[in-house]
Design a protein around this motif. Structure first.
Motif: not given
Length: 367
Positions: A133-134, A136, A200, A205, A226-232
């Motif tokens: 995850y990222k 931010v 960032e 995970k 804050y934000d949590i982004y799944p990465l590919q």
């Protein structure tokens, strides 16, 4: 020291979260809260390994292969597996396994195999799919350094051999604190504008809760955004197999003999491939036939693994040299790395706990 601390140390290196989803890694039998009196390392859990642990007064056995590969519907004490379970429980021995998580980590099964063969510039043959995850978040500039440090301590910001990795971009944040707020900067009941930094950092995970705790504990704001982004993207920290280079080109037959000697393998099966001299070598400890096509795509001259089927040898005979050095012989060297790391860990904590690497009696014989 409790067994649990040993488990946590191993999982910091080879996280359970990276294991194959159908694998059964971690605690197999026993009580993680027991004090560790002695540790025995073994590739498999066998009756001989258990008896050796009892003899040496080791109450923790760490294996590579788990005793339970499939869900257990019953424990039949008349079966071989049931007798092992009974013997372990009666003697208060805890069993712990690091299997595909140890396969897929740096300096794990395949990396150790590559080093054993004298390879250099070792990397993963194929990086693992993203497990990251990222994060931010937005923080006043004067608090950025401390927050980066605390998030790094929680496991964020690791990219390959680099730690504390982050991206920071200056901007302006706004907020209006309602009656029951207590803003760290500015006043409630007033629209505030604050010079902030967009921070960032990426993380695995399985570290989500730990990273969020570090963020919420150390962010200066009462209600941090804050934000949590799944990465590919592919994960550079974990992967399958390994690839490296011999210091100089070698005749294929000489390399086959080197593999046999270095791994102490009584017999190896191989095909000649399409090159007389080899240098770029792909490896995968244990059953790695699924990676043959990847080894070819990466330009490997040879691929060393185990459990290669007859027709697989034939299918790739003219495309790449294949060497099958045996499942046991390509995986057993990793116990040296586990032993080394545990010795360092115990020494660092000033603990005098017996540590034994068990050379199990192999049931499969070669002539």
């Amino acid at each position: 020291m409790r067994h649990l601390k040993i488990f946590e140390f191993i999982e910091d290196w080879a996280p359970k979260g990276i294991a194959w989803e159908k694998d059964n890694v971690g605690l197999q039998i026993g009580n993680p809260d027991e004090e560790t009196k002695g540790i025995l390392l073994s590739l498999d859990l066998s009756e001989d390994a258990l008896k050796k642990a009892i003899q040496e007064k080791c109450n923790l056995i760490i294996t590579h292969h788990p005793i339970f590969f499939y869900p257990v519907n019953k424990v039949d004490l008349s079966s071989e597996q049931g007798q092992l379970i009974e013997l372990a429980i009666k003697n208060e021995i805890t069993i712990y396994s690091a299997h595909t998580n140890l396969d897929f980590t740096k300096d794990g099964v395949s990396f150790v195999l590559a080093k054993k063969l004298g390879l250099q510039k070792i990397t993963f043959l194929e990086n693992a799919p993203s497990t990251q995850y990222k994060l931010v978040t937005f923080v006043p500039e004067q608090y950025v350094s401390n927050l980066v440090e605390k998030l790094s301590e929680a496991g964020a910001g690791v990219i390959g051999n680099y730690t504390h990795c982050s991206y920071q971009l200056k901007g302006k944040g706004t907020f209006f604190g309602l009656e029951n707020t207590n803003p760290a900067i500015g006043e409630k009941g007033k629209l505030e504008e604050v010079e902030e930094v967009r921070l960032e950092m990426i993380f695995e995970k399985w570290k989500l809760n730990k990273v969020l705790k570090a963020l919420l504990t150390n962010h200066p704001y009462e209600e941090p955004a804050y934000d949590i982004y799944p990465l590919q993207n592919r994960n550079v920290n974990f992967g399958f197999g390994a690839v490296g280079y011999l210091p100089e080109k070698m005749n294929l037959n000489s390399f086959v003999n080197l593999v046999k000697k270095k791994l102490n393998a009584p017999i190896v099966n191989y095909t000649s491939g399409n090159k007389k001299f080899v240098q770029k070598i792909g490896v995968c400890g244990g059953s790695g036939s699924d990676l043959i096509s990847k080894a070819i795509a990466e330009g490997c001259d040879v691929f060393v693994t185990a459990d290669i089927k007859y027709h697989t040898f034939l299918d790739y005979a003219d495309k790449i040299a294949l060497i099958d050095a045996g499942h046991f012989y390509t995986e057993f060297p990793v116990l040296d790395e586990v032993e080394k790391r545990l010795k360092e860990f115990l020494s660092k904590n000033r603990l005098k706990i017996k540590l034994i690497k068990y050379h199990q009696t192999k049931k499969i014989k070669s002539i």
